[in-house]
Design a protein around this motif. Structure first.
Motif, short mmCIF file in Angstrom:
data_model
loop_
_atom_site.label_atom_id
_atom_site.label_comp_id
_atom_site.label_asym_id
_atom_site.label_seq_id
_atom_site.Cartn_x
_atom_site.Cartn_y
_atom_site.Cartn_z
N TYR B 91 42.78 -14.51 13.42
CA TYR B 91 41.69 -14.01 13.99
C TYR B 91 41.15 -13.13 13.04
CZ TYR B 91 43.87 -10.04 16.26
OH TYR B 91 44.40 -8.83 16.27
N ASP B 94 34.34 -13.53 11.03
CA ASP B 94 34.01 -14.70 10.53
C ASP B 94 33.38 -14.71 9.14
OD1 ASP B 94 33.81 -17.41 10.52
OD2 ASP B 94 31.81 -17.42 11.51
N SER B 118 40.38 -24.49 16.39
CA SER B 118 39.56 -23.01 16.11
C SER B 118 38.31 -22.86 16.92
CB SER B 118 39.26 -22.89 14.64
OG SER B 118 38.24 -23.99 14.12
N ASP B 119 37.95 -21.62 17.01
CA ASP B 119 36.77 -21.32 17.80
C ASP B 119 35.85 -20.05 17.24
OD1 ASP B 119 36.02 -22.44 20.61
OD2 ASP B 119 38.29 -22.18 20.95
N VAL B 120 34.73 -20.15 17.50
CA VAL B 120 33.96 -19.00 16.90
C VAL B 120 33.36 -18.21 18.10
CG1 VAL B 120 31.98 -18.24 15.62
CG2 VAL B 120 33.15 -20.23 14.97
N TYR B 129 36.38 -15.36 14.32
CA TYR B 129 36.82 -16.69 13.91
C TYR B 129 38.48 -16.72 14.64
CZ TYR B 129 37.51 -21.10 11.79
OH TYR B 129 37.88 -22.63 11.76
#
Lengths: 173, 171
Positions: B91, B94, B118-120, B129
């Protein structure tokens, strides 16, 4: 010696509840020996519960001594086992000889206190943790007709970070 | 392999799988997730019908729900699950290039990725991120840890990377 046939899910008998053992005779010793043989023949082979072989009695064998660098009690023959205390929780990945080709994340108590009889009927108490505690909880579930797939938690959003989190906590203390 | 994308709305899974079931198909493993405002589906379908037949089977529901459907002939059988033995969590703030950089180093260190999500998150001005990777450490854990240590040394606290073994207990 005999390697017993394993019940494989979706065999509905895996959902049966097993009965307590009341007679500690030569027949029980024979059954325990065959269960151990069957356990050691399987992949991984760190535990087995009698109902996995169609014997619906509260008999469990666990031996995690093949895992390096962990605390354990060697080969444990647990008749009528009961968990007395639970402490903490951990996510771990489990698989089962009765559910081939699938593994999933399951939450188990990190440490347990357990009472069980041996194959002669004598009562013992055990304190155990980690893999051994996980294996015993998995096998006792079989005695109650529960499989690890009854307890699955998300694979995608699991908590493997937790261990790292604990470590870094210690550093900052 | 059925790949499907469309604006998210309730009922996509039910209506698509119903059309396949009524067309005599059997469903295999699937990955379905909402990405942005889209619902995406990757689904293994076993059928006696060829690709054009499957496309025809799905076209009423695809037209109604405005879904883009793509089909590829693949081989799929039981017992093809690789045993993942490593989990990597990343993490950080981003920024572009992060995934390419990290996965290139991990690939060179022997990682075969089996699952990546993955996630934002965070706030609009400073998004973060978060990526979770599961895979097979084909050269063992040590080279992966070295690769991650090198990354961490180079980028400092720009992002955090944690590697943990997945130790499967088969009982």
């Amino acid at each position: 010696m005999t390697v017993l046939d394993l019940l494989i899910y979706p065999d509905a008998r895996l959902k049966n509840e097993s009965s307590p053992v009341t007679v500690f005779d030569e027949k029980l010793h024979q059954c325990v020996a065959e269960l151990e043989e069957t356990m050691r023949a399987g992949p991984g082979g760190v535990g087995i519960a009698a109902p996995q072989t169609g014997i619906f009695q509260r008999i469990v064998i666990v031996d995690v001594s093949i895992k390096p660098k962990i605390k354990h009690h060697g080969c444990l023959i647990l008749i009528n086992p009961e968990i007395l205390e639970w402490d903490g929780f951990e996510i771990g990945r489990e698989g089962c000889m009765s559910v081939p080709d699938y593994t999933g994340n399951v939450i188990r108590a990190r440490a347990i206190k357990l009472t069980a009889q041996d194959q002669y009927g004598a009562i013992h108490e055990y304190d155990m943790e980690g893999y051994e505690a996980r294996a015993v909880q998995h096998e006792i579930d079989h005695l109650d007709g529960l499989l690890f797939i009854d307890r699955l938690v998300s694979r995608r959003h699991d908590l493997f970070q937790r261990k790292v989190y604990k470590k870094s906590n210690k550093k900052t203390k | 392999m059925l790949t499907l994308v469309g604006q998210d709305q309730s009922g996509i899974v039910a209506q698509v799988t119903q059309a396949l079931y009524q067309g005599g198909c059997n469903l295999g493993e699937a990955s379905m997730v909402r990405l942005g405002g889209n619902f995406t589906m990757m689904l293994m379908v076993n059928s006696n019908v060829d690709e054009s037949g499957l496309a025809a089977m799905l076209s009423p529901v695809a037209d109604k729900l405005q879904l883009h459907v793509h089909l590829d002939a693949i081989e799929g059988r039981l017992h093809q699950h690789p045993k993942t033995d490593v989990c990597i969590n990343v993490y950080g703030a981003d920024r572009s290039g992060m995934v390419a950089e990290i996965t290139a180093r991990l690939a060179a260190a022997g990682l075969n990725i089996v699952d990546l999500s993955s996630d934002v998150g965070g706030v609009d001005q400073k998004p973060i991120y978060i990526m979770q990777i599961e895979g097979v450490a084909e050269k063992g854990m040590a080279p992966l840890q070295q690769a991650l240590d090198a990354l961490q040394q180079q980028y400092g606290h720009e992002f955090e990377v944690h590697l943990s073994p997945i130790d499967t207990l088969i009982m």
